[in-house]
Scaffold this motif. Sequence first.
Motif, PDB file in Angstrom:
ATOM      1  N   TRP A 219       0.865  -1.179   0.000  1.00 56.70           N
ATOM      2  CA  TRP A 219       0.000   0.000   0.000  1.00 56.70           C
ATOM      3  C   TRP A 219       0.900   1.228   0.000  1.00 56.70           C
ATOM      4  CZ3 TRP A 219       1.080  -3.093   4.075  1.00 56.70           C
ATOM      5  CH2 TRP A 219       1.575  -2.513   5.234  1.00 56.70           C
ATOM      6  N   GLY A 220       0.512   2.226  -0.756  1.00 60.07           N
ATOM      7  CA  GLY A 220       1.347   3.411  -0.877  1.00 60.07           C
ATOM      8  C   GLY A 220       2.742   3.025  -1.349  1.00 60.07           C
ATOM      9  N   VAL A 221       3.751   3.452  -0.593  1.00 61.33           N
ATOM     10  CA  VAL A 221       5.138   3.131  -0.933  1.00 61.33           C
ATOM     11  C   VAL A 221       5.623   1.875  -0.213  1.00 61.33           C
ATOM     12  CG1 VAL A 221       5.687   5.555  -1.364  1.00 61.33           C
ATOM     13  CG2 VAL A 221       6.042   4.609   0.923  1.00 61.33           C
ATOM     14  N   TRP A 222       4.728   1.206   0.545  1.00 62.87           N
ATOM     15  CA  TRP A 222       5.150   0.128   1.440  1.00 62.87           C
ATOM     16  C   TRP A 222       4.837  -1.247   0.881  1.00 62.87           C
ATOM     17  CZ3 TRP A 222       8.183   2.293   4.735  1.00 62.87           C
ATOM     18  CH2 TRP A 222       7.932   3.598   5.156  1.00 62.87           C
ATOM     19  N   GLN A 223       5.737  -2.179   1.146  1.00 63.44           N
ATOM     20  CA  GLN A 223       5.517  -3.609   0.950  1.00 63.44           C
ATOM     21  C   GLN A 223       6.015  -4.299   2.207  1.00 63.44           C
ATOM     22  OE1 GLN A 223       7.204  -5.168  -2.657  1.00 63.44           O
ATOM     23  NE2 GLN A 223       5.552  -4.327  -3.914  1.00 63.44           N
ATOM     24  N   LEU A 224       5.063  -4.731   3.055  1.00 59.64           N
ATOM     25  CA  LEU A 224       5.401  -5.227   4.385  1.00 59.64           C
ATOM     26  C   LEU A 224       4.487  -6.393   4.766  1.00 59.64           C
ATOM     27  CD1 LEU A 224       5.655  -1.790   6.257  1.00 59.64           C
ATOM     28  CD2 LEU A 224       7.573  -3.297   5.682  1.00 59.64           C
ATOM     29  N   PRO A 225       4.935  -7.241   5.701  1.00 55.53           N
ATOM     30  CA  PRO A 225       3.998  -8.212   6.264  1.00 55.53           C
ATOM     31  C   PRO A 225       2.838  -7.480   6.919  1.00 55.53           C
ATOM     32  CG  PRO A 225       6.260  -8.714   6.910  1.00 55.53           C
ATOM     33  CD  PRO A 225       6.281  -7.350   6.287  1.00 55.53           C
ATOM     34  N   ALA A 226       1.615  -8.008   6.735  1.00 56.31           N
ATOM     35  CA  ALA A 226       0.437  -7.303   7.226  1.00 56.31           C
ATOM     36  C   ALA A 226      -0.615  -8.293   7.725  1.00 56.31           C
ATOM     37  CB  ALA A 226      -0.162  -6.430   6.126  1.00 56.31           C
ATOM     38  N   ALA A 227      -1.294  -7.906   8.791  1.00 54.59           N
ATOM     39  CA  ALA A 227      -2.525  -8.576   9.212  1.00 54.59           C
ATOM     40  C   ALA A 227      -3.657  -7.837   8.526  1.00 54.59           C
ATOM     41  CB  ALA A 227      -2.674  -8.513  10.728  1.00 54.59           C
ATOM     42  N   LEU A 228      -4.417  -8.523   7.690  1.00 57.04           N
ATOM     43  CA  LEU A 228      -5.393  -7.816   6.863  1.00 57.04           C
ATOM     44  C   LEU A 228      -6.669  -8.625   6.678  1.00 57.04           C
ATOM     45  CD1 LEU A 228      -5.289  -9.239   3.793  1.00 57.04           C
ATOM     46  CD2 LEU A 228      -3.069  -8.123   3.784  1.00 57.04           C
ATOM     47  N   LEU A 229      -7.704  -7.918   6.279  1.00 56.24           N
ATOM     48  CA  LEU A 229      -8.992  -8.505   5.942  1.00 56.24           C
ATOM     49  C   LEU A 229      -9.543  -7.808   4.713  1.00 56.24           C
ATOM     50  CD1 LEU A 229     -11.157  -8.819   9.188  1.00 56.24           C
ATOM     51  CD2 LEU A 229     -10.541 -10.664   7.621  1.00 56.24           C
ATOM     52  N   PRO A 230     -10.140  -8.534   3.777  1.00 60.43           N
ATOM     53  CA  PRO A 230     -10.939  -7.844   2.766  1.00 60.43           C
ATOM     54  C   PRO A 230     -12.015  -6.997   3.449  1.00 60.43           C
ATOM     55  CG  PRO A 230     -10.602 -10.129   2.148  1.00 60.43           C
ATOM     56  CD  PRO A 230     -10.093  -9.990   3.549  1.00 60.43           C
ATOM     57  N   GLU A 231     -12.256  -5.831   2.911  1.00 63.50           N
ATOM     58  CA  GLU A 231     -13.162  -4.875   3.543  1.00 63.50           C
ATOM     59  C   GLU A 231     -14.581  -5.408   3.699  1.00 63.50           C
ATOM     60  OE1 GLU A 231     -16.102  -1.556   3.529  1.00 63.50           O
ATOM     61  OE2 GLU A 231     -15.682  -2.917   1.853  1.00 63.50           O
ATOM     62  N   GLY A 232     -14.951  -6.398   2.900  1.00 62.21           N
ATOM     63  CA  GLY A 232     -16.284  -6.960   2.990  1.00 62.21           C
ATOM     64  C   GLY A 232     -16.618  -7.550   4.346  1.00 62.21           C
ATOM     65  N   TYR A 233     -15.623  -8.096   5.049  1.00 60.56           N
ATOM     66  CA  TYR A 233     -15.897  -8.700   6.357  1.00 60.56           C
ATOM     67  C   TYR A 233     -16.368  -7.667   7.385  1.00 60.56           C
ATOM     68  CZ  TYR A 233     -13.847 -13.168   4.894  1.00 60.56           C
ATOM     69  OH  TYR A 233     -13.591 -14.362   4.251  1.00 60.56           O
ATOM     70  N   PRO A 234     -15.573  -6.631   7.675  1.00 59.77           N
ATOM     71  CA  PRO A 234     -16.092  -5.652   8.640  1.00 59.77           C
ATOM     72  C   PRO A 234     -17.353  -4.954   8.159  1.00 59.77           C
ATOM     73  CG  PRO A 234     -14.031  -4.876   7.655  1.00 59.77           C
ATOM     74  CD  PRO A 234     -14.195  -6.308   7.271  1.00 59.77           C
ATOM     75  N   ARG A 235     -17.472  -4.720   6.849  1.00 59.57           N
ATOM     76  CA  ARG A 235     -18.686  -4.088   6.343  1.00 59.57           C
ATOM     77  C   ARG A 235     -19.909  -4.956   6.614  1.00 59.57           C
ATOM     78  NH1 ARG A 235     -17.718  -4.029   1.038  1.00 59.57           N
ATOM     79  NH2 ARG A 235     -19.074  -5.827   0.671  1.00 59.57           N
ATOM     80  N   LEU A 236     -19.766  -6.269   6.432  1.00 62.90           N
ATOM     81  CA  LEU A 236     -20.889  -7.178   6.676  1.00 62.90           C
ATOM     82  C   LEU A 236     -21.271  -7.177   8.154  1.00 62.90           C
ATOM     83  CD1 LEU A 236     -22.822  -9.329   5.500  1.00 62.90           C
ATOM     84  CD2 LEU A 236     -21.051 -11.037   6.003  1.00 62.90           C
ATOM     85  N   VAL A 237     -20.273  -7.216   9.030  1.00 62.65           N
ATOM     86  CA  VAL A 237     -20.563  -7.166  10.466  1.00 62.65           C
ATOM     87  C   VAL A 237     -21.289  -5.871  10.814  1.00 62.65           C
ATOM     88  CG1 VAL A 237     -19.525  -7.019  12.767  1.00 62.65           C
ATOM     89  CG2 VAL A 237     -18.646  -8.681  11.105  1.00 62.65           C
TER      90      VAL A 237
END
Length: 225
Positions: A17-35
């Motif tokens: 994301w942006g200028v970064w390439q790093l290990p990340a804990a992530l979720l597709p946005e659909g999960y929190p949106r559904l909750v």
Amino acid sequence: MTQPLIGVSTYLERASWGVWQLPAALLPEGYPRLVQSAGGIAAMLPPDDPGRAASVVARLDGLVVAGGPDVEPVRYGAEPDPRTGPPARQRDAWELALIEAALASGTPLLGICRGMQLLNVALGGTLVQHMEGHAKEVGVFGLHPVTPVPGTRYAALVPEESAVPTYHHQAVDRLGAGLVVSAHAEDGTVEAVELPGPGWVVGVQWHPEMGGDTRVMRGLVRAAS
């Protein structure tokens, strides 16, 4: 009424994301949106020490185990098929511990795709490691109909046949202890499972976060309220 806090397990991947390439804990946005659209508050649960799972679940009103990579076959006593993906051991250990803690505490639980498969494995079940027809194009969700089983919790939420967003190549084989099938596909694939009884425990093989039907998540949020 206070909105229930729903924990959602996360991916652990290298991301950019942006200028970064790093290990990340992530979720597709659909999960929190559904909750959120179902009336809950979403909290991300990245992989952690499995020994902390019970104390984490104790702070939640409900738990969602998200989709993701294949479950390592050693978890259900099988040799890996050549088409099974590389293991995600941190996720397997953490999410199995979350599931066990939720089952022990009676915390409402929804498993989505991989999450349903892990629920089955946690209860002693096994998986089909490769099947055709449920992921027709790499990186593209398909649609196919699922049929509810009358009398189940899932059928009470979604009583009609419905088209669902799908993307998987593994599925439930032998059912885990106590689980019952609550929906299936036209080819007989198990599409939803649940534990009968007073607790709210449901797994769906498809990806409700990629569609507009909030009924299953609303069921979880109501149980968690």
